[in-house]
Design an enzyme around this catalytic site. Structure first.
Site, PDB file in Angstrom:
ATOM      1  N   CYS A  37      -5.333   0.759   6.333  1.00 39.48           N
ATOM      2  CA  CYS A  37      -6.364   1.812   6.274  1.00 39.48           C
ATOM      3  C   CYS A  37      -7.143   2.055   4.595  1.00 39.48           C
ATOM      4  O   CYS A  37      -7.058   0.222   4.460  1.00 39.48           O
ATOM      5  CB  CYS A  37      -4.970   2.811   5.318  1.00 39.48           C
ATOM      6  SG  CYS A  37      -4.225   2.870   3.490  1.00 39.48           S
TER       7      CYS A  37
ATOM      8  N   CYS B  65       0.039   3.593   3.039  1.00 39.78           N
ATOM      9  CA  CYS B  65       0.555   3.116   4.537  1.00 39.78           C
ATOM     10  C   CYS B  65       1.682   2.687   4.317  1.00 39.78           C
ATOM     11  O   CYS B  65       2.305   2.525   5.994  1.00 39.78           O
ATOM     12  CB  CYS B  65      -0.619   3.358   6.035  1.00 39.78           C
ATOM     13  SG  CYS B  65      -0.995   0.805   5.260  1.00 39.78           S
TER      14      CYS B  65
ATOM     15  N   ASP C  13      20.791  -4.792 -20.168  1.00 39.68           N
ATOM     16  CA  ASP C  13      20.649  -5.086 -18.988  1.00 39.68           C
ATOM     17  C   ASP C  13      19.808  -6.495 -19.262  1.00 39.68           C
ATOM     18  O   ASP C  13      18.157  -6.120 -19.291  1.00 39.68           O
ATOM     19  CB  ASP C  13      20.563  -4.408 -17.945  1.00 39.68           C
ATOM     20  CG  ASP C  13      20.554  -5.584 -16.757  1.00 39.68           C
ATOM     21  OD1 ASP C  13      20.300  -6.911 -16.731  1.00 39.68           O
ATOM     22  OD2 ASP C  13      20.200  -5.469 -15.723  1.00 39.68           O
TER      23      ASP C  13
ATOM     24  N   CYS D 286       0.406  -1.356  -0.102  1.00 39.78           N
ATOM     25  CA  CYS D 286       0.172  -0.191   0.037  1.00 39.78           C
ATOM     26  C   CYS D 286       0.773   1.173   0.202  1.00 39.78           C
ATOM     27  O   CYS D 286       1.725   1.734   0.533  1.00 39.78           O
ATOM     28  CB  CYS D 286      -0.760   0.178   1.434  1.00 39.78           C
ATOM     29  SG  CYS D 286      -2.098   1.187   1.769  1.00 39.78           S
TER      30      CYS D 286
ATOM     31  N   CYS E  32      -6.205  -2.585   1.425  1.00 37.44           N
ATOM     32  CA  CYS E  32      -5.150  -2.873   2.601  1.00 37.44           C
ATOM     33  C   CYS E  32      -5.874  -2.563   3.842  1.00 37.44           C
ATOM     34  O   CYS E  32      -7.315  -2.137   4.203  1.00 37.44           O
ATOM     35  CB  CYS E  32      -4.553  -0.649   2.504  1.00 37.44           C
ATOM     36  SG  CYS E  32      -3.420  -0.862   3.923  1.00 37.44           S
TER      37      CYS E  32
HETATM   38 ZN   LIG Z   1      -2.978   1.634   3.838  1.00 38.48          ZN
END
Ligand SMILES: [Zn+2]
Length: 456
Positions: free
Chosen positions: A229, A207, A352, A204, A226
């Protein structure tokens, strides 16, 4: 005007030489007039922008086909999506006095270029296909890519059309001052997690907690929330449900509308859904969108089929997520097949090639459909090694640096097995050379058939 003259002259010379004129005329013109984009941009009534990590070119092509039903548009075809490419597209559609021939522009814009050019155009609608991790080596960190898109869009009054199934794209919508709409697939298409899916964007960004998924569509795209939150996958304003090759568009309070798709593979379904949502926001009706889809021609290297004998299908691969989508699309075609993979490591490919180890080539082994793999390009040997470690039988791998030899081998093996289709996967700088070679083969085959018909 001088800059436009120089640009147009360059374009003319390139065309006389039989070369593509997607960037160089713009580069020349910008050197003489650094503000060219802003000057020409003033003549536009509206500009529609497509950005994101994967699927920009396909989404732009689909949306262009739809918008053309309404009138002429200016667009940067073939993925030339930085300043020079945008300038070249504008110059191509300007007359010698510097007047643009169309009032609507549809631009595919590179994520890092977006904040540099957003102020030049009257951007009314901006679509973000997705935000994947592949551009790490080009722009530093993922946050950098996201930041650039957010900064670029903050300067505009655009309505945003975002992929709500993508937690990173969702993040772009949270801080945007203007109107934000989301597209997303129907939950009926959710699948269980695959091993590569937890690697991108699974945290997330509000948060820092690890996101929880109800299921995945592909890559990091899925139904997420999430646990710590208020960050969650938004209810799609434009929902998509797929049945066979028909995409049903679901908008709240409106009847479902069916759109037969001209493209294959789940990642292309997202591109189509993104284009349809953006077209809706631009005010296009159902019939215009349907006619646009009917008239659509697949751009170079997106499941592009060539009528060689047997058929060859050319695909661009450039990063793990994009490559996985192609591998999945190929394994959804149920028949046995021959695979040819061309890996270059020139500047435009990314020097690469360690990304090959992040891509899910194990799918080729699991599906059991690939009777032989030919690897080619400058890094043919690295690719052969990657297949070996994926568990692919070494006696079914051939590698050669030479592109012609690789195609000859793949096609010969495909003929021996009863004309199996040949899927060609290629990084950027090998794509045009391969397309040219395949076109020549199609022509040669057609001449041969015509000759046989004429003598028999
Ligand atoms: Zn969150």
């Amino acid at each position: 005007v001088l800059a436009i003259w120089l640009g147009k002259l360059t374009e003319l010379v390139l065309r006389l030489l039989g070369r593509r004129a997607t960037s160089l005329p713009g580069k020349v013109a910008l050197r003489f007039s650094p503000n060219l984009l802003a000057k020409l941009g003033k003549q536009l009534q509206r500009c529609i922008v497509v950005t994101g990590t994967n699927g920009k070119t396909s989404t732009t092509s689909l949306l262009a086909a739809m918008l053309r039903q309404e009138g002429p548009i200016i667009t940067n075809a073939e993925g030339a999506n930085m300043q020079q490419g945008l300038a070249a597209a504008l110059i191509k559609h300007a007359n010698w006095r510097g007047r643009l021939r169309a009032k609507t522009a549809l631009f595919e814009i590179d994520e890092a270029t977006l904040p540099l050019v957003a102020h030049c155009f009257p951007i009314r609608v901006a679509a973000v296909t997705n935000v994947f991790r592949d551009q790490l080596d080009r722009y530093g960190e993922l946050d950098g890519t996201l930041r650039k898109i957010i900064d670029g869009l903050a300067e505009t009054e655009a309505v945003l059309v975002l992929n709500g199934d993508d937690p990173l794209a969702r993040h772009i919508g949270l801080g945007h001052p203007g109107r934000v709409l989301y597209f997303g697939l129907n939950e009926a298409h959710l699948g269980p997690a695959r091993r590569e899916q937890m690697r991108d964007g699974a945290f997330c960004l509000e948060c820092g907690a690890r996101l929880e998924y109800q299921g995945f569509f592909y890559g990091q795209l899925g139904v997420y929330h999430c646990p710590e939150c208020d960050f969650f996958r938004p209810h799609p304003d434009f929902g998509g449900r797929l049945e066979g090759n028909t995409l049903y568009l679901l908008q709240d309070g409106q009847p479902e509308v069916a759109f037969p798709l001209p493209v294959r593979g789940l990642f292309n379904v997202y591109n189509a859904l993104c284009a349809i949502a953006a077209a809706r926001v631009c005010g296009l009706g159902r019939e215009q969108i349907q006619r646009g889809l009917e008239s659509f021609k697949a751009p170079l290297g997106r499941m592009q089929a060539f009528a060689t004998l047997p058929e060859t299908i050319l695909n661009l691969i450039k990063n793990p997520t994009g490559c996985d989508s192609v591998l999945q699309a190929i394994s959804h075609q149920p028949e046995a097949k021959v695979i040819c993979i061309a890996i270059n490591d020139l500047a435009a490919d990314g020097r690469d090639v360690s990304w090959l180890w992040d891509a899910d080539f194990e799918l080729l082994v699991e599906s059991g459909q690939a009777v032989h793999c030919v690897t080619t390009g400058l890094r043919a040997e690295d690719m052969a090694l990657r297949l070996k470690y994926a568990g692919y039988p070494t006696n079914q791998i051939t590698y050669t640096v030479d592109l012609d030899e690789a195609l000859d081998t793949a096609i010969a093996i495909a003929r021996r097995h009863g004309h199996l289709p040949v899927y060609v996967l290629s990084t950027y700088t090998a794509l045009y050379p391969l397309a040219e070679r395949l076109k020549r083969r199609v022509n040669a085959y057609q001449h041969e058939t015509a000759y046989r018909a004429s003598v028999s």
